[in-house]
Design a protein around this motif. Sequence first.
Motif, PDB file in Angstrom:
ATOM      1  N   GLN A 157       1.384  -1.155  -0.210  1.00 43.61           N
ATOM      2  CA  GLN A 157      -0.179  -0.039  -0.053  1.00 43.61           C
ATOM      3  C   GLN A 157       0.781   1.135   0.148  1.00 43.61           C
ATOM      4  N   GLU A 337      -6.759  -3.276  -3.113  1.00 43.28           N
ATOM      5  CA  GLU A 337      -5.868  -3.897  -2.152  1.00 43.28           C
ATOM      6  C   GLU A 337      -6.465  -4.468  -0.457  1.00 43.28           C
ATOM      7  N   TRP A 350      -1.488 -10.621  -7.448  1.00 46.74           N
ATOM      8  CA  TRP A 350      -1.654  -9.408  -7.439  1.00 46.74           C
ATOM      9  C   TRP A 350      -1.206  -8.305  -7.573  1.00 46.74           C
TER      10      TRP A 350
END
Length: 418
Positions: A157, A337, A350
């Motif tokens: 993130q 996310e 991802w």
Amino acid sequence: MAFQRAAHPAATRAYRDTEDEHPTLPGNMQRDSFAALVERVAPRLGVGPAAAHAFVRLASMTRPSDWTSPDRTPFIYAEAGEVAKMLGLSQPRTRAITCELERAGLVERRTGANGSRSRAAGTGLYFGAAIARAAELKVLDDQLAAERQQEIFLRGQRSTHKRHLIRALEGLSEISPHCPEAEAIRHEADTWPSADRLHRMDLAALESHVDEADQLCRTALDLLQKREKTSGGPLENKRSYIQDTTEESLVSCNETVDRRSAGKPAHDKSHVVPPDGGPNCREKDDGAASGALKSEFIARLGPQRLFDLASPEMQLYLCGRAEPEYLRFHDFVWAAERRVPELGISPDAWNTAREAMGEDSAMLSILILDARKSEPGHVIFKPGGYLRAMTERYRRGELYLIRSLIGLSERQRAGQGS
């Protein structure tokens, strides 16, 4: 006077009598896997790397069957000098490491009156104390694994926030080269810890930093939006002509949606190519940024429409960011996310999707996958495999995201009408 750490209660348990019960490793756990577990959790037990490695070496000197047998306890009866030679350490260093392991409740030293050790006398280094704590140490290992996953998620993130912040600052430089607010934001971002330093931060500090990075990125996006408005530039969440012409087809297409088995993306019969480009997800310390700052899908469909198609769980995250009509690309990526680990999707799956498709298409893939998983009667057993399949189809030019959105919209309307 040097501080002496008290011994763990497990280290003082008496397993000295032959009639004592002998603890055994639970389930299918074996000597080597247990020793590796101890090495992983050692820092939380106050055990340093050298002592943790020594425990693994010492355990390997015992019979594997002694760790699972209810009638004996694994031990080393060799003299201290012999143990030091086997470990390749000096006797004082070996003694210090043994004391460290004993204080942590991982070994028990049993010695004769003169400090001797022998099999006949039942003296030596015993591992029953550690075995008795196996269940406790397994719980601790699971906690540490969860924390490591959370740290991986948070670093991802922060990487996203940094990329989007740099792109926002680039946009501000083009629109308003001498904007003092942008300079203040840039100065604050320069104080962020490097990607390498993130690996050395504890979980609490990392969470705090990522929240601050998110807020600074949103501040920069707010400023960019204001400057675009005053300069007459486009705004990401304004409805465009292409959105007006797309929305009608999104809600009224009557073509049958192909429902495939769980774990496979639905096949779309119309060819709507997703946005091109694929940013590398790895954060660069030199400040270079890649990846879209704005979403082609949001421009075409509008944030409200994408919000309506999202799962209730994703909507909950998005509601905490802004009203649906004011949501931005950054908000949708942030929410996607968040859903990745909750769906059981690995960071690797991802990151691979994001590198192959670009953030825009990868974000929408998560939105679609998550929404389909929430549909009544629809089960996706392996979301990570589902996402990897979508990534492969994208690479082959066979992933049609707009068609998937049409399918979601039709099923929503059918559910509301029933």
